[in-house]
Write an enzyme that holds these catalytic residues in place. Structure first.
Site, PDB file in Angstrom:
ATOM      1  N   ASP A 111      -2.589   3.795  -9.046  1.00  0.00           N
ATOM      2  CA  ASP A 111      -2.237   3.995 -10.612  1.00  0.00           C
ATOM      3  C   ASP A 111      -3.431   4.153 -11.582  1.00  0.00           C
ATOM      4  O   ASP A 111      -3.115   4.140 -12.593  1.00  0.00           O
ATOM      5  CB  ASP A 111      -1.270   3.152 -10.722  1.00  0.00           C
ATOM      6  CG  ASP A 111      -0.025   3.287 -10.156  1.00  0.00           C
ATOM      7  OD1 ASP A 111       0.411   4.289 -10.248  1.00  0.00           O
ATOM      8  OD2 ASP A 111       0.817   2.375  -9.441  1.00  0.00           O
ATOM      9  N   ASP A 178       5.108   9.833  -8.129  1.00  0.00           N
ATOM     10  CA  ASP A 178       4.582   9.169  -9.110  1.00  0.00           C
ATOM     11  C   ASP A 178       3.012   9.726  -9.300  1.00  0.00           C
ATOM     12  O   ASP A 178       2.346  10.001 -10.214  1.00  0.00           O
ATOM     13  CB  ASP A 178       4.622   7.774  -9.413  1.00  0.00           C
ATOM     14  CG  ASP A 178       5.745   7.184  -9.031  1.00  0.00           C
ATOM     15  OD1 ASP A 178       6.599   7.659  -8.195  1.00  0.00           O
ATOM     16  OD2 ASP A 178       6.262   6.094  -9.402  1.00  0.00           O
TER      17      ASP A 178
HETATM   18  N1  GLY Z   1       5.070   4.339 -10.949  1.00  0.00           N
HETATM   19  C1  GLY Z   1       6.011   3.239 -11.036  1.00  0.00           C
HETATM   20  C2  GLY Z   1       7.167   3.795 -11.844  1.00  0.00           C
HETATM   21  O1  GLY Z   1       7.504   4.696 -12.172  1.00  0.00           O
HETATM   22  O2  GLY Z   1       8.043   2.753 -11.772  1.00  0.00           O
END
Ligand code: GLY
Length: 436
Positions: A111, A178
Site C-alpha cells: 500500500d 486495490d
Molecule cells: N485497500 C483496502 C481497502 O480498500 O479497504
C-alpha cells in the site's frame, strides 16, 4: 435498466438546472474548512502529530504510520491547500506528510503507493518541496521488491507471517484489485527519472489484472491468488466482500480509477476500454446500484445475506446463519467518492458527457445531509457512512474489540477522494485538464 439510466440523467439535468454547480464546490469547501478546523486541532498534541482515520463511539481513531490509510489525512490537507490557496493548509500538510518519512523503505505490504503518493506526491506536485522526489523514487524501489516476474504482478499481501492480514487464507501470492492504485506512483517515477523499470512493472501488473481479475460483466474479483513461480492463477476470492463471487463495491471503484490512471500515463486503448467497460457495468448494468449512486458496501449483499457462503475465514461465527439485516442496507461513501473522482478523469479522456453527469450526480448526493456531516459533528470528518472491511469488523465485534470495527463510519479516504473529485470537477467545468 434503460429506464433507470434515463431517470438518473433526468435527475442530473434537473439538478443542474436548479443548482449553480460552482456553488456546490464553494459550499463544500466552506463545509470542509469548518470540519477540518476541528480535525486538525484533534490531530496535534503539542509537537506530536497523529493520523485520524475514523470516528466512532464519540472518539477519533488514529492510526500508525504503517497503516494503509496513513497518507490520506496529509493528502486531504494538500487538497484543501489546492482548493483554497491558504498557506496554513500547506504548512499543516507538509508536517503531516513528513511524519511518513520512513514509509519509503516499507516493503512488507503493497500500500505504499497510496500512502506516499497522496502525501509526498501531492506535496511535490503543489510545492515542489526538495527531497520529496527522492522519497517517491525510494518508495517505488521498495514497492518494486514485491514484483514477482514469473507471474508478472506485484504481490499485495505477505503470506508467511501468521500475524499478518489474511496470512491464514492459504494463499501463495495474493493480488487485490486495490493494487491498481499503486501504479500511479510507478508511472510517475518513471516519468520523473526516465527509468522505465517502474512503468514496465506497472504495465505488466495492469495487463495481468486485465486478464485475470474480471468477470464477463466487467465486475472484478477482489483477490486473485497466483503461483508466483509459474504465474498460474490458483483461485479467485474476496477478503472484504460478502462472498468470493460477490461484487464488493470499493473493489469496483479501485478498478475504475486504476485503469483510468493507467490510460493517462500510457495512452493504451485497452486500459481506456477497460475503464469504460467498468463504468458501463457500474452505472448501466448493475441493478443494485442505488438511484442516488452511493453504492451498497457490496452490491450482492442482499443476495448472499440469507445464504452466507461456507467460508471459515469470512464469517466463522455466522456460518449457516443470516447476516443481520442492519448490514444489508449500509452504503459505502468512500466507494462513491472514488468513483466520482475517476469519472471526471474518464470524462476528460473521452469527452463523453455521461461520465460527468454521473460524477456530478454523485457529488450532489454526497452533499446532502444523508451523507455529509453536520458542521461540528462526525469528529470533524466530512462524510458519514463508509465501510472498511465488514467481515473483519464483525470478527472484531465478536472478540469485543471496538478498534477496527469500521462499519458505517466516517473514513479518511472518503473525504480525500471527495475533495479530489471536487478539484477535478472545478477544472473540467473550466475546460481544463482535471489532472495537474
Ligand atoms: N485497500 C483496502 C481497502 O480498500 O479497504
Amino acid at each position: 435498466m434503460k429506464n433507470k439510466l434515463i431517470s438518473l440523467l433526468l435527475l442530473s439535468v434537473i439538478a443542474a438546472g436548479c443548482t449553480d454547480r460552482t456553488d456546490i464546490i464553494r459550499e463544500n469547501i466552506e463545509h470542509a474548512k469548518a470540519q477540518l478546523a476541528y480535525l486538525i486541532e484533534a490531530s496535534e498534541e503539542g509537537d506530536t502529530l497523529m493520523i485520524p482515520s475514523t470516528y466512532k463511539f464519540d472518539k477519533i481513531e488514529f492510526v500508525p504510520t504503517d497503516d494503509w490509510v496513513s497518507g490520506f489525512f496529509a493528502g486531504t490537507l494538500w487538497y484543501m491547500y489546492e482548493l483554497t490557496g491558504e498557506e496554513m493548509y500547506a504548512e499543516k500538510a507538509q508536517k503531516h506528510t513528513e511524519i511518513l518519512h520512513d514509509i519509503q523503505f516499507l516493503k512488507w505490504h503493497h500500500d505504499v503507493g497510496f500512502m506516499v503518493y497522496d502525501s509526498y506526491g501531492n506535496g511535490l506536485r503543489l510545492k515542489n518541496i526538495p527531497g520529496y522526489d527522492t522519497v517517491l523514487v525510494n518508495t517505488a524501489k521498495s514497492l518494486a521488491t514485491r514484483f514477482r516476474p514469473a507471474a508478472g504482478i506485484i504481490q499485495s499481501w505477505n503470506t508467511d507471517n501468521p500475524k499478518q492480514w489474511q496470512a491464514h487464507r492459504g494463499w501463495d501470492c495474493p493480488v487485490i484489485i486495490d493494487n491498481m492504485m499503486n501504479l500511479e506512483l510507478f508511472f510517475k517515477v518513471s516519468e520523473m527519472t526516465g527509468d522505465d523499470t517502474y512503468r514496465n512493472i506497472a504495465m505488466s501488473h495492469a495487463d495481468k489484472t486485465l486478464k485475470n481479475h474480471y468477470r464477463d460483466d466487467f465486475s472484478t474479483y477482489h483477490v486473485v491468488d497466483y503461483n508466483d513461480e509459474t504465474g498460474e492463477v490458483r483461485g479467485k476470492y474476496t477478503a472484504q466482500g460478502i462472498a468470493d463471487e460477490s461484487r464488493w463495491a470499493r473493489g469496483q471503484s479501485w478498478s475504475l480509477y486504476g485503469f483510468t490512471v493507467a490510460y493517462r500515463f500510457t495512452g493504451e486503448e485497452r486500459y481506456l476500454q477497460r475503464a469504460k467497460d467498468v463504468a458501463k457495468y457500474l452505472y448501466v448494468e448493475e441493478d443494485n446500484m442505488p438511484e442516488d449512486l452511493v453504492p451498497l458496501w457490496d452490491f450482492d449483499v442482499v443476495e448472499f445475506a440469507n445464504a452466507l457462503p461456507e467460508n471459515e475465514f469470512l464469517y466463522p461465527n455466522l456460518k449457516d446463519k443470516e447476516l443481520p439485516k442492519q448490514y444489508t442496507e449500509i452504503r459505502d461513501v468512500s466507494s462513491a467518492a472514488i468513483n466520482a473522482s475517476a469519472l471526471y478523469e474518464l470524462y476528460w479522456h473521452t469527452k463523453d458527457e455521461f461520465y460527468k453527469e454521473i460524477a456530478d450526480r454523485t457529488i450532489e448526493s454526497l452533499s446532502t445531509e444523508a451523507y455529509r456531516a453536520k458542521v461540528g459533528e462526525n469528529g470533524g470528518f466530512l462524510f458519514m457512512h463508509s465501510v472498511g472491511s465488514l467481515p473483519h469488523s464483525l470478527l472484531n465485534i465478536e472478540k469485543g474489540r471496538t478498534k477496527s470495527h469500521n462499519i458505517d463510519v466516517p473514513l479518511n479516504y472518503a473525504d480525500y477522494y471527495f475533495l479530489e473529485a471536487l478539484i477535478r470537477k472545478g477544472r473540467v467545468e473550466k475546460g481544463e485538464n482535471p489532472i495537474r
